[in-house]
Design a protein around this motif. Structure first.
Motif, PDB file in Angstrom:
ATOM      1  N   UNK A 239       0.866  -1.184   0.000  1.00  0.00           N
ATOM      2  CA  UNK A 239       0.000   0.000   0.000  1.00  0.00           C
ATOM      3  C   UNK A 239       0.897   1.228   0.000  1.00  0.00           C
ATOM      4  N   UNK A 240       0.690   2.113  -0.955  1.00  0.00           N
ATOM      5  CA  UNK A 240       1.535   3.294  -1.079  1.00  0.00           C
ATOM      6  C   UNK A 240       0.698   4.558  -1.009  1.00  0.00           C
ATOM      7  N   UNK A 241       1.075   5.463  -0.136  1.00  0.00           N
ATOM      8  CA  UNK A 241       0.469   6.790  -0.067  1.00  0.00           C
ATOM      9  C   UNK A 241       1.511   7.798  -0.519  1.00  0.00           C
ATOM     10  N   UNK A 242       1.158   8.598  -1.513  1.00  0.00           N
ATOM     11  CA  UNK A 242       2.084   9.584  -2.061  1.00  0.00           C
ATOM     12  C   UNK A 242       1.466  10.973  -1.961  1.00  0.00           C
ATOM     13  N   UNK A 243       2.054  11.813  -1.119  1.00  0.00           N
ATOM     14  CA  UNK A 243       1.609  13.197  -0.946  1.00  0.00           C
ATOM     15  C   UNK A 243       0.129  13.287  -0.611  1.00  0.00           C
TER      16      UNK A 243
ATOM     17  N   UNK B 106       3.577  10.443   2.985  1.00  0.00           N
ATOM     18  CA  UNK B 106       4.326   9.647   2.012  1.00  0.00           C
ATOM     19  C   UNK B 106       4.815   8.416   2.757  1.00  0.00           C
ATOM     20  N   UNK B 107       4.140   7.299   2.547  1.00  0.00           N
ATOM     21  CA  UNK B 107       4.457   6.105   3.320  1.00  0.00           C
ATOM     22  C   UNK B 107       4.128   4.861   2.514  1.00  0.00           C
ATOM     23  N   UNK B 108       4.910   3.815   2.712  1.00  0.00           N
ATOM     24  CA  UNK B 108       4.643   2.527   2.100  1.00  0.00           C
ATOM     25  C   UNK B 108       4.384   1.503   3.197  1.00  0.00           C
ATOM     26  N   UNK B 109       3.256   0.813   3.090  1.00  0.00           N
ATOM     27  CA  UNK B 109       2.914  -0.246   4.028  1.00  0.00           C
ATOM     28  C   UNK B 109       3.195  -1.572   3.334  1.00  0.00           C
ATOM     29  N   UNK B 110       4.019  -2.407   3.921  1.00  0.00           N
ATOM     30  CA  UNK B 110       4.468  -3.621   3.217  1.00  0.00           C
ATOM     31  C   UNK B 110       3.344  -4.627   2.995  1.00  0.00           C
ATOM     32  N   UNK B 111       3.469  -5.402   1.940  1.00  0.00           N
ATOM     33  CA  UNK B 111       2.540  -6.499   1.690  1.00  0.00           C
ATOM     34  C   UNK B 111       2.889  -7.658   2.613  1.00  0.00           C
ATOM     35  N   UNK B 112       1.851  -8.344   3.084  1.00  0.00           N
ATOM     36  CA  UNK B 112       2.047  -9.483   3.957  1.00  0.00           C
ATOM     37  C   UNK B 112       2.157  -9.079   5.415  1.00  0.00           C
TER      38      UNK B 112
ATOM     39  N   UNK C  70       2.276  -8.475  18.265  1.00  0.00           N
ATOM     40  CA  UNK C  70       1.659  -9.176  17.148  1.00  0.00           C
ATOM     41  C   UNK C  70       1.992  -8.612  15.764  1.00  0.00           C
ATOM     42  N   UNK C  71       2.469  -7.376  15.686  1.00  0.00           N
ATOM     43  CA  UNK C  71       2.689  -6.764  14.372  1.00  0.00           C
ATOM     44  C   UNK C  71       4.091  -7.064  13.848  1.00  0.00           C
ATOM     45  N   UNK C  72       4.212  -7.000  12.523  1.00  0.00           N
ATOM     46  CA  UNK C  72       5.508  -7.114  11.861  1.00  0.00           C
ATOM     47  C   UNK C  72       6.103  -5.745  11.581  1.00  0.00           C
ATOM     48  N   UNK C  73       5.226  -4.764  11.395  1.00  0.00           N
ATOM     49  CA  UNK C  73       5.644  -3.412  11.020  1.00  0.00           C
ATOM     50  C   UNK C  73       4.752  -2.436  11.781  1.00  0.00           C
ATOM     51  N   UNK C  74       5.339  -1.367  12.273  1.00  0.00           N
ATOM     52  CA  UNK C  74       4.603  -0.376  13.053  1.00  0.00           C
ATOM     53  C   UNK C  74       4.794   1.001  12.428  1.00  0.00           C
ATOM     54  N   UNK C  75       3.668   1.695  12.228  1.00  0.00           N
ATOM     55  CA  UNK C  75       3.690   3.070  11.729  1.00  0.00           C
ATOM     56  C   UNK C  75       3.126   3.957  12.830  1.00  0.00           C
ATOM     57  N   UNK C  76       3.924   4.906  13.306  1.00  0.00           N
ATOM     58  CA  UNK C  76       3.505   5.797  14.380  1.00  0.00           C
ATOM     59  C   UNK C  76       3.144   7.161  13.806  1.00  0.00           C
ATOM     60  N   UNK C  77       1.973   7.669  14.203  1.00  0.00           N
ATOM     61  CA  UNK C  77       1.512   8.969  13.738  1.00  0.00           C
ATOM     62  C   UNK C  77       1.362   9.940  14.904  1.00  0.00           C
TER      63      UNK C  77
ATOM     64  N   UNK D 231       8.432   4.854  11.687  1.00  0.00           N
ATOM     65  CA  UNK D 231       7.960   3.559  11.231  1.00  0.00           C
ATOM     66  C   UNK D 231       9.125   2.590  11.215  1.00  0.00           C
ATOM     67  N   UNK D 232       8.792   1.317  11.401  1.00  0.00           N
ATOM     68  CA  UNK D 232       9.830   0.300  11.411  1.00  0.00           C
ATOM     69  C   UNK D 232       9.329  -0.953  12.096  1.00  0.00           C
ATOM     70  N   UNK D 233      10.240  -1.816  12.441  1.00  0.00           N
ATOM     71  CA  UNK D 233       9.892  -3.040  13.152  1.00  0.00           C
ATOM     72  C   UNK D 233       9.485  -2.689  14.579  1.00  0.00           C
ATOM     73  N   UNK D 234       8.785  -3.591  15.273  1.00  0.00           N
ATOM     74  CA  UNK D 234       8.463  -3.310  16.676  1.00  0.00           C
ATOM     75  C   UNK D 234       9.696  -2.973  17.504  1.00  0.00           C
ATOM     76  N   UNK D 235      10.804  -3.651  17.258  1.00  0.00           N
ATOM     77  CA  UNK D 235      12.019  -3.370  18.025  1.00  0.00           C
ATOM     78  C   UNK D 235      12.517  -1.948  17.804  1.00  0.00           C
ATOM     79  N   UNK D 236      12.321  -1.431  16.589  1.00  0.00           N
ATOM     80  CA  UNK D 236      12.775  -0.068  16.283  1.00  0.00           C
ATOM     81  C   UNK D 236      11.865   0.989  16.896  1.00  0.00           C
ATOM     82  N   UNK D 237      10.600   0.668  17.070  1.00  0.00           N
ATOM     83  CA  UNK D 237       9.641   1.631  17.624  1.00  0.00           C
ATOM     84  C   UNK D 237       9.571   1.541  19.142  1.00  0.00           C
TER      85      UNK D 237
END
Length: 251
Positions: A2-6, A21-27, A202-209, A217-223
């Motif tokens: 999923x890609x959001x551009x501007x 501007x963010x990309x949410x990974x597939x899977x 439970x998540x593979x990827x985390x996006x913080x707003x 955004x990044x892995x749970x360990x990065x956030x």
């Protein structure tokens, strides 16, 4: 992907979501986290085309959300909002059957019925499928709504606060169901969560707003770090090691 551009949504001269501007990974599972009013639900509903954009583009699996016909898009992405206003005299099976509408247009085939049964079984609702919605607990109803979304059989699933009003036991059970949907059904699950500890577990990827923008955004360990979470939520947060990974403690 999923890609959001501007992407931007304007509510007033001083209230805006974006530009994003963010990309949410597939899977897997992507969790959207952040304080109240950060724009998490708005982002999700724009991705699901339940809310129009004031600028920018959103693509899901290569499909432009604003240009793809609804009939086609409904076979790519399914959305569950916070507010569900279905007639309470629907049975669980009738509700889950609504998820097949993009395929059946209201006339369920044997294949549609199979998808309905599979979703009911997946969420552990077999014994409740003949019960009406107003006869269920909040946790049972929430499972029925998620079963309806899974019955739509889309590769992308968007869920806006599916843990809302669930106690701890049912919230854990719901996240376990979503984890299985990602792992065994191959769905890409994007979920708005208030509790960062559920995102970490439970998540593979985390996006913080925050304030209408994606700030981390990044892995749970990065956030899941003291400095990152304290900055996102404007309150002191200490992250400790738990038996299943990092846990955020609030002062």
């Amino acid at each position: 992907m999923i890609t959001l551009a501007n992407v931007r949504k304007d509510y007033a001269s001083d209230v805006r979501i974006g530009p994003l501007d963010v990309e949410l990974p597939a899977g897997g599972i992507t969790a959207l986290v952040g304080p109240n009013g950060a724009g998490k639900s708005t982002l999700l509903t724009m991705v699901g085309r339940l809310l129009g954009l004031d600028a920018g583009t959103v693509t899901i699996g290569g499909y432009d959300v604003t240009r793809t016909p609804s009939k086609q898009l409904a076979k790519v992405v399914s959305v569950l909002r916070q507010e569900n206003h279905f007639v309470t005299r629907l049975t669980v099976r009738q509700l889950v059957g609504l998820g097949r509408f993009p395929h059946s247009k209201g006339r369920l085939t044997a294949d549609d019925e199979r998808h309905v049964s599979d979703a009911i079984d997946f969420l552990g609702l077999h014994e409740l499928e003949g019960r009406h919605l107003d006869e269920l607990s909040g946790g049972q109803r929430q499972r029925a709504y998620v079963a309806m979304v899974l019955a739509q059989d889309t590769p992308y699933v968007l869920l806006d606060e599916p843990l809302n009003n669930l106690d701890m036991r049912h919230a854990v059970g719901m996240m376990q169901h979503l984890r299985r949907a990602a792992d065994t059904l191959g769905r890409t699950v994007v979920v708005v969560l208030h509790d960062v500890n559920f995102a970490a577990r439970y998540a593979d990827h985390v996006v913080a707003m925050k304030d209408g923008l994606v700030v981390e955004q990044g892995s749970p360990a990065e956030i899941m770090r003291d400095d990152v979470l304290s900055r996102i939520f404007d309150t002191p947060v200490s992250v400790v090691d738990g038996p299943h990974g990092p846990v955020a403690c609030y002062f």
